[in-house]
Design an enzyme around this catalytic site. Sequence first.
Site, PDB file in Angstrom:
ATOM      1  N   TYR A 172    -103.411  24.546 -80.050  1.00 43.82           N
ATOM      2  CA  TYR A 172    -102.488  25.265 -79.442  1.00 43.82           C
ATOM      3  C   TYR A 172    -103.534  25.569 -78.072  1.00 43.82           C
ATOM      4  CZ  TYR A 172     -98.810  28.144 -77.255  1.00 43.82           C
ATOM      5  OH  TYR A 172     -98.163  28.015 -75.889  1.00 43.82           O
ATOM      6  N   TYR A 173    -104.598  26.208 -77.838  1.00 42.92           N
ATOM      7  CA  TYR A 173    -105.185  26.810 -76.650  1.00 42.92           C
ATOM      8  C   TYR A 173    -105.757  25.682 -75.861  1.00 42.92           C
ATOM      9  CZ  TYR A 173    -105.025  31.743 -78.850  1.00 42.92           C
ATOM     10  OH  TYR A 173    -104.463  32.541 -78.854  1.00 42.92           O
ATOM     11  N   ASP A 176     -98.023  41.228 -69.294  1.00 46.97           N
ATOM     12  CA  ASP A 176     -97.776  40.308 -70.917  1.00 46.97           C
ATOM     13  C   ASP A 176     -96.589  39.948 -71.557  1.00 46.97           C
ATOM     14  OD1 ASP A 176     -99.565  40.991 -73.124  1.00 46.97           O
ATOM     15  OD2 ASP A 176     -98.657  42.971 -74.237  1.00 46.97           O
ATOM     16  N   HIS A 191     -97.453  32.448 -65.855  1.00 46.34           N
ATOM     17  CA  HIS A 191     -97.481  33.762 -66.301  1.00 46.34           C
ATOM     18  C   HIS A 191     -97.199  34.789 -65.722  1.00 46.34           C
ATOM     19  CE1 HIS A 191    -100.098  34.178 -69.623  1.00 46.34           C
ATOM     20  NE2 HIS A 191    -100.532  34.702 -69.688  1.00 46.34           N
ATOM     21  N   ASN A 213     -95.938  36.433 -72.312  1.00 37.94           N
ATOM     22  CA  ASN A 213     -95.628  35.344 -71.350  1.00 37.94           C
ATOM     23  C   ASN A 213     -95.097  34.645 -72.548  1.00 37.94           C
ATOM     24  OD1 ASN A 213     -95.751  35.555 -68.331  1.00 37.94           O
ATOM     25  ND2 ASN A 213     -97.854  36.450 -69.195  1.00 37.94           N
ATOM     26  N   GLY A 214     -96.496  34.571 -73.566  1.00 37.77           N
ATOM     27  CA  GLY A 214     -96.639  33.444 -74.469  1.00 37.77           C
ATOM     28  C   GLY A 214     -95.024  33.354 -75.426  1.00 37.77           C
ATOM     29  N   VAL A 230     -92.276  35.419 -74.402  1.00 36.66           N
ATOM     30  CA  VAL A 230     -90.889  34.397 -74.041  1.00 36.66           C
ATOM     31  C   VAL A 230     -91.521  33.152 -73.629  1.00 36.66           C
ATOM     32  CG1 VAL A 230     -90.322  34.682 -71.355  1.00 36.66           C
ATOM     33  CG2 VAL A 230     -91.230  36.530 -72.890  1.00 36.66           C
ATOM     34  N   GLY A 231     -92.564  32.224 -73.683  1.00 34.82           N
ATOM     35  CA  GLY A 231     -92.521  31.130 -73.115  1.00 34.82           C
ATOM     36  C   GLY A 231     -92.226  30.173 -74.586  1.00 34.82           C
TER      37      GLY A 231
END
Length: 320
Positions: A213-214, A178, A174, A180-181, A183-184
């Site tokens: 997903y989580y 803010d 991470h 990160n999801g 970008v990942g």
Amino acid sequence: MSDSRQINCDSVVLRSELLKELGGLPEISVSNQEWMYMLEEETRNSLSIEGIFTSEQNLQAVLSGRKSAPEVLNYYRTAESVYDQALQYYREEDFRLDTALVRHIHSSLFKEVTDRRGEFRHGAIRIQGAQVQPPDRDIDQYVRVYLELCRSSLKKQPLLAALARSHILFESIHPFDDGNGRVGRILLNYLAISGGCPPIVIKGITAEERTSYYRALEAADTGFHSGFPAPEVAELEMRLEQGNFGPIEALLCSGLLPRLDRLIAIAFERQSALQPLREVAEHFAVKEATLRKWIERGKLIALKRDNKLLSHPRLYLSDD
């Protein structure tokens, strides 16, 4: 065709090789409707995972300039640019993955949104609803180790296994305050395209999709629930492998295969006409119902058009 069909994910290798034989991934351009559709679908789903919801109509309004939504427009444009770069590297049999790319993706995603775009965070951070505990210092070094492990995984493991591990490690680190999801997921697809596959859509529009997903993330990041070891390759790899990657690999597989199959069928159609299932069934001397089972099991690639399934005997994937 259903995204939930049970297919052995090892078939991704077979399919990617077939796509390569048929000419490989098409150019990313506004004239290529398949790419535009893939980018739009990914934009809506990826942003929805982070609570930024946009309908197809709103997305079209944003892309045409009739409506302002910087985060939506930034995601689409960043994905389009980064994926085009990955495609060119793939065609040149080159591979590039570095810190500059990671920073660039974040910077592009947050254009006109924040002045701290492209900057790694300083200090601790908590991920809401997650058990993973990201490192609170040496973020640059952790990202460098992440990049090294990505390169290593792509060489040693099947594509989906490598993609799953790279995604889990990035999200666990991470590195930004803010986004990160976002970008990942763009990094994930940069790696997928670098491997000759189309981008993967991780579904996230419904609450059920986001929960899946989580849960997949949480099952795989268990090695980091008690904190992070030092930013060293061996230590991070050992902790990473403590996770259960079955759910995230299955999720990535279901987000990739429908796109991969569609591109294969379209590429094949440029060389030979696709046939109605009736004609394909006659070739194999089986019933159409048998072909439909083959399609569900991933043994036969088909394209749905005007509510009808089209295929060809050469799109049968042998177990041999």
